[in-house]
Scaffold this motif. Structure first.
Motif, PDB file in Angstrom:
ATOM      1  N   UNK A   1       0.836  -1.209   0.000  1.00  0.00           N
ATOM      2  CA  UNK A   1       0.000   0.000   0.000  1.00  0.00           C
ATOM      3  C   UNK A   1       0.869   1.257   0.000  1.00  0.00           C
ATOM      4  N   UNK A   2       1.946   1.229   0.784  1.00  0.00           N
ATOM      5  CA  UNK A   2       2.876   2.368   0.815  1.00  0.00           C
ATOM      6  C   UNK A   2       3.523   2.576  -0.549  1.00  0.00           C
ATOM      7  N   UNK A   3       3.953   1.482  -1.167  1.00  0.00           N
ATOM      8  CA  UNK A   3       4.570   1.581  -2.496  1.00  0.00           C
ATOM      9  C   UNK A   3       3.577   2.128  -3.521  1.00  0.00           C
ATOM     10  N   UNK A   4       2.332   1.654  -3.450  1.00  0.00           N
ATOM     11  CA  UNK A   4       1.302   2.146  -4.375  1.00  0.00           C
ATOM     12  C   UNK A   4       1.098   3.654  -4.205  1.00  0.00           C
ATOM     13  N   UNK A   5       1.040   4.093  -2.962  1.00  0.00           N
ATOM     14  CA  UNK A   5       0.840   5.519  -2.688  1.00  0.00           C
ATOM     15  C   UNK A   5       2.007   6.342  -3.247  1.00  0.00           C
ATOM     16  N   UNK A   6       3.207   5.845  -3.091  1.00  0.00           N
ATOM     17  CA  UNK A   6       4.382   6.556  -3.615  1.00  0.00           C
ATOM     18  C   UNK A   6       4.323   6.640  -5.138  1.00  0.00           C
ATOM     19  N   UNK A   7       3.934   5.545  -5.774  1.00  0.00           N
ATOM     20  CA  UNK A   7       3.829   5.527  -7.231  1.00  0.00           C
ATOM     21  C   UNK A   7       2.753   6.495  -7.695  1.00  0.00           C
ATOM     22  N   UNK A   8       1.639   6.543  -7.001  1.00  0.00           N
ATOM     23  CA  UNK A   8       0.563   7.470  -7.363  1.00  0.00           C
ATOM     24  C   UNK A   8       1.016   8.912  -7.243  1.00  0.00           C
ATOM     25  N   UNK A   9       1.809   9.195  -6.219  1.00  0.00           N
ATOM     26  CA  UNK A   9       2.329  10.556  -6.045  1.00  0.00           C
ATOM     27  C   UNK A   9       3.263  10.910  -7.200  1.00  0.00           C
ATOM     28  N   UNK A  10       4.123   9.966  -7.547  1.00  0.00           N
ATOM     29  CA  UNK A  10       5.056  10.198  -8.652  1.00  0.00           C
ATOM     30  C   UNK A  10       4.273  10.407  -9.957  1.00  0.00           C
ATOM     31  N   UNK A  11       3.261   9.575 -10.190  1.00  0.00           N
ATOM     32  CA  UNK A  11       2.449   9.700 -11.405  1.00  0.00           C
ATOM     33  C   UNK A  11       1.704  11.035 -11.453  1.00  0.00           C
ATOM     34  N   UNK A  12       1.220  11.482 -10.319  1.00  0.00           N
ATOM     35  CA  UNK A  12       0.448  12.733 -10.307  1.00  0.00           C
ATOM     36  C   UNK A  12       1.337  13.955 -10.511  1.00  0.00           C
ATOM     37  N   UNK A  13       2.620  13.821 -10.210  1.00  0.00           N
ATOM     38  CA  UNK A  13       3.562  14.932 -10.413  1.00  0.00           C
ATOM     39  C   UNK A  13       3.914  15.131 -11.884  1.00  0.00           C
ATOM     40  N   UNK A  14       3.698  14.134 -12.693  1.00  0.00           N
ATOM     41  CA  UNK A  14       4.111  14.224 -14.095  1.00  0.00           C
ATOM     42  C   UNK A  14       3.092  14.878 -14.947  1.00  0.00           C
TER      43      UNK A  14
END
Length: 61
Positions: free
Chosen positions: A48-61
């Motif tokens: 879940x933590x990894x997913x949240x980090x990936x979502x944050x990275x995706x939303x920054x792009x």
């Protein structure tokens, strides 16, 4: 992946194999299952933590 995740994943695999091979001792199987269940919860939380980090990275792009 961080090392603790990998270590926990290998441990849960080992526990599940032990449960499969341990057909004669119900008490031991229950203990192994409980330990595996606790590790599963930790692994799920890590994912879940990894997913949240990936979502944050995706939303920054």
């Amino acid at each position: 992946m961080d090392k603790s995740f990998e270590e926990n994943y290998k441990k849960i695999e080992s526990l599940l194999e032990e449960i499969e091979n341990n057909k004669d001792n119900l008490d031991k199987s229950v203990k192994l299952y409980k330990e595996a269940k606790e590790l599963y919860k930790k692994l799920e939380a890590s994912l879940d933590d990894y997913r949240a980090k990936v979502e944050i990275i995706d939303s920054d792009e």
